[in-house]
Design a protein around this motif. Sequence first.
Motif, short mmCIF file in Angstrom:
data_model
loop_
_atom_site.label_atom_id
_atom_site.label_comp_id
_atom_site.label_asym_id
_atom_site.label_seq_id
_atom_site.Cartn_x
_atom_site.Cartn_y
_atom_site.Cartn_z
N VAL A 161 0.86 -1.19 0.00
CA VAL A 161 0.00 0.00 0.00
C VAL A 161 0.90 1.23 0.00
O VAL A 161 1.63 1.46 0.97
CB VAL A 161 -0.91 0.02 1.24
N PRO A 162 0.89 2.02 -1.08
CA PRO A 162 1.77 3.20 -1.13
C PRO A 162 1.40 4.22 -0.06
O PRO A 162 0.22 4.38 0.28
CB PRO A 162 1.53 3.76 -2.54
N LYS A 163 2.39 4.90 0.46
CA LYS A 163 2.15 5.91 1.50
C LYS A 163 1.32 7.06 0.97
O LYS A 163 0.46 7.61 1.67
CB LYS A 163 3.49 6.42 2.04
N THR A 164 1.58 7.46 -0.25
CA THR A 164 0.79 8.51 -0.89
C THR A 164 0.40 8.04 -2.29
O THR A 164 1.17 7.34 -2.95
CB THR A 164 1.57 9.82 -1.00
N ARG A 165 -0.78 8.43 -2.72
CA ARG A 165 -1.24 8.08 -4.07
C ARG A 165 -2.33 9.06 -4.47
O ARG A 165 -3.04 9.62 -3.61
CB ARG A 165 -1.77 6.65 -4.13
N MET A 166 -2.46 9.29 -5.75
CA MET A 166 -3.51 10.16 -6.26
C MET A 166 -4.84 9.42 -6.37
O MET A 166 -5.90 10.01 -6.20
CB MET A 166 -3.10 10.74 -7.62
N TRP A 167 -4.76 8.11 -6.68
CA TRP A 167 -5.97 7.33 -6.90
C TRP A 167 -6.58 6.92 -5.55
O TRP A 167 -6.26 5.88 -4.99
CB TRP A 167 -5.67 6.10 -7.74
N LYS A 168 -7.46 7.76 -5.03
CA LYS A 168 -8.18 7.47 -3.80
C LYS A 168 -9.65 7.74 -4.07
O LYS A 168 -10.09 8.90 -4.13
CB LYS A 168 -7.68 8.33 -2.63
N THR A 169 -10.42 6.68 -4.24
CA THR A 169 -11.83 6.85 -4.62
C THR A 169 -12.63 7.58 -3.55
O THR A 169 -13.69 8.13 -3.84
CB THR A 169 -12.47 5.49 -4.90
N SER A 170 -12.14 7.60 -2.32
CA SER A 170 -12.83 8.35 -1.26
C SER A 170 -12.94 9.83 -1.61
O SER A 170 -13.86 10.51 -1.17
CB SER A 170 -12.09 8.20 0.07
N GLN A 171 -12.01 10.31 -2.43
CA GLN A 171 -11.96 11.73 -2.75
C GLN A 171 -12.72 12.11 -4.02
O GLN A 171 -12.98 13.28 -4.25
CB GLN A 171 -10.51 12.16 -2.86
N PHE A 172 -13.05 11.10 -4.85
CA PHE A 172 -13.71 11.48 -6.11
C PHE A 172 -14.82 10.55 -6.57
O PHE A 172 -15.44 10.81 -7.61
CB PHE A 172 -12.67 11.61 -7.24
N ALA A 173 -15.11 9.48 -5.84
CA ALA A 173 -16.11 8.53 -6.32
C ALA A 173 -17.11 8.09 -5.26
O ALA A 173 -17.84 7.13 -5.46
CB ALA A 173 -15.43 7.29 -6.91
#
Length: 579
Positions: free
Chosen positions: A483-495
């Motif tokens: 699990v990457p520490k940071t990532r852009m793909w986070k569905t909590s933020q856009f889906a």
Amino acid sequence: MKWQLAGSLGLLLALALVNVQVDVKGYTRSLATRVLGALTSPTSHFTDLETSETSDDEDAEISDTSETENSDTSETESLETSESEDLETSETESSEMSETEVSESGVYNYEGTEPLDLTQKLMDSANKKEEVRNTAGSEYCLSEDDDPYTGFATMTPYRIASTPLKADDVIPAGCKPVQIWHLIRHGSHGAHRNDYIKFEDELPHLRRRIFRARVHWKGQLCEKDLELIKLWKVSKMMSKTGNLSKEGVEEIAGLASRFKSVFPGLLEKKFSIKRHPGDGNKIAFGTGSQNHQSAVAYISRMYDAYARYVPVGSQPSKTLQFYDYCRNYIEGVLNMDKKLKPYHTFMSGGIMNSVLQSVSERLGFPVTVANVRVMYNACRYYYAWYRNKVSPWCTVFTPKQLKVLEYWEDLRVYHDQGHRFEINSKQACVLGKDLMDQFRNRVENGNTELYAASYFVNPEALVTFITLLGLFNDEEPLNEFYVPKTRMWKTSQFAGFGSNLAIMLSSCVDDSFWVSALLNEKPVQLPGCDSSLGCPWNSFIQYYDYLSDCNFDELCGSFSSQLAQSRHWYASYMNEQWM
């Protein structure tokens, strides 16, 4: 003769002493069993639970008598074993008895020591166990967390993902919005049928196991969290699949209110004989009552008293359900062998096993992936439905575990609708073409008839279009190994529920046009634009010219009647392939 008589008397005396010792030891063990049983019997906290479960029809229907009896038998044997071990331990710790005397009160008298109360000894042992359990479980208590983790992937409520909307953030000076293209995911709704069946069948049983484990001093949940689980009932879970919850209605209605308030010149219209309510606003919705009800909620708040004059229609748009008709996508991505899907290998990997172990320790009994999944969904649904309430089944997880479960679903969506396969996003070209045609019609043809397009869709449509625009594309693809520490793909933020993407076209004083975008009411920088404020129309079409290139039939293949008959294939896929 005298020697024989003396031998006989000695033998009788020895037998009498043996009998006394046996009786003493038997009495002692019987006393210890009764005392420890009283100490470890459920308090009124657990008695109330058993009473509520007996009166709870939905729990009584689910319980299996034979299974309960077997479980109770094994637990009784386990308790007796622990009692014997506790007694033997207390006997070992004490000094050897040179002479044993038992008073009527059941107190040992050791040579050279004061009498020791066995009851007090066992109470001290029980208190030590409680102290150890409380220490182990004190690491996290959801009921006492003022800032709990709320990233629930595609089931994140809109109140968590949205931000205050400001016109100046997306409309440059000297420009005014003239057209909006709005793609809106429906609000939170009742549990899917498959989910509700699992709630009804499995959660009451899991709840009983939690409290049975508690009786045996197992588990790490704090008292406040246990109370939430105790008071939870299946009836609290919405069983009407697809119907918006009260919170879901407000998610969409509130969205309409804020957009109308921030952009009054664009969305507030005066109506007359020539201009009817709804004229100039293209309204459409995808399949499912949740989308139709979202459209109604949006229109009701957007047009207020005039809402009844706005035609909504009753037929869903096939265009907004494009992923149901793309054969190459269904056969090449969704129907792929599950062993090749990263979220399936993640499910059996070390990271997920660590979650299972941690949850097992918190609850006091071993859990499976299926157990975790049903509790996680119950946690997310309840939190989405009830504002300002702690979700009982969220108490099962720590923030660290929730982040892993969030990534697990992100991995699935990334594979099925994200950047993993080219066809995932390309099939959404039907939406891209619709956007470009509408904006070009105003910019190039001067047509001002249409000022808004409001589409209410399922998450598959929203996510694939976001992917088509090139948003949230990590340099390193998501994988099942860590699990990457940071990532852009986070569905909590856009889906999540109510998530929406608004593309806005503005006209400026120098006769130019400007394009900007809002994601969940927050400015988002589109690839090809220099900032989140947006970019000129010419820059936009230069980068996104590919949106107009859409030959859906060639891309997706022919659509057969066999595919048309399996309209519920996706629900089956989610139930059978993912879990």
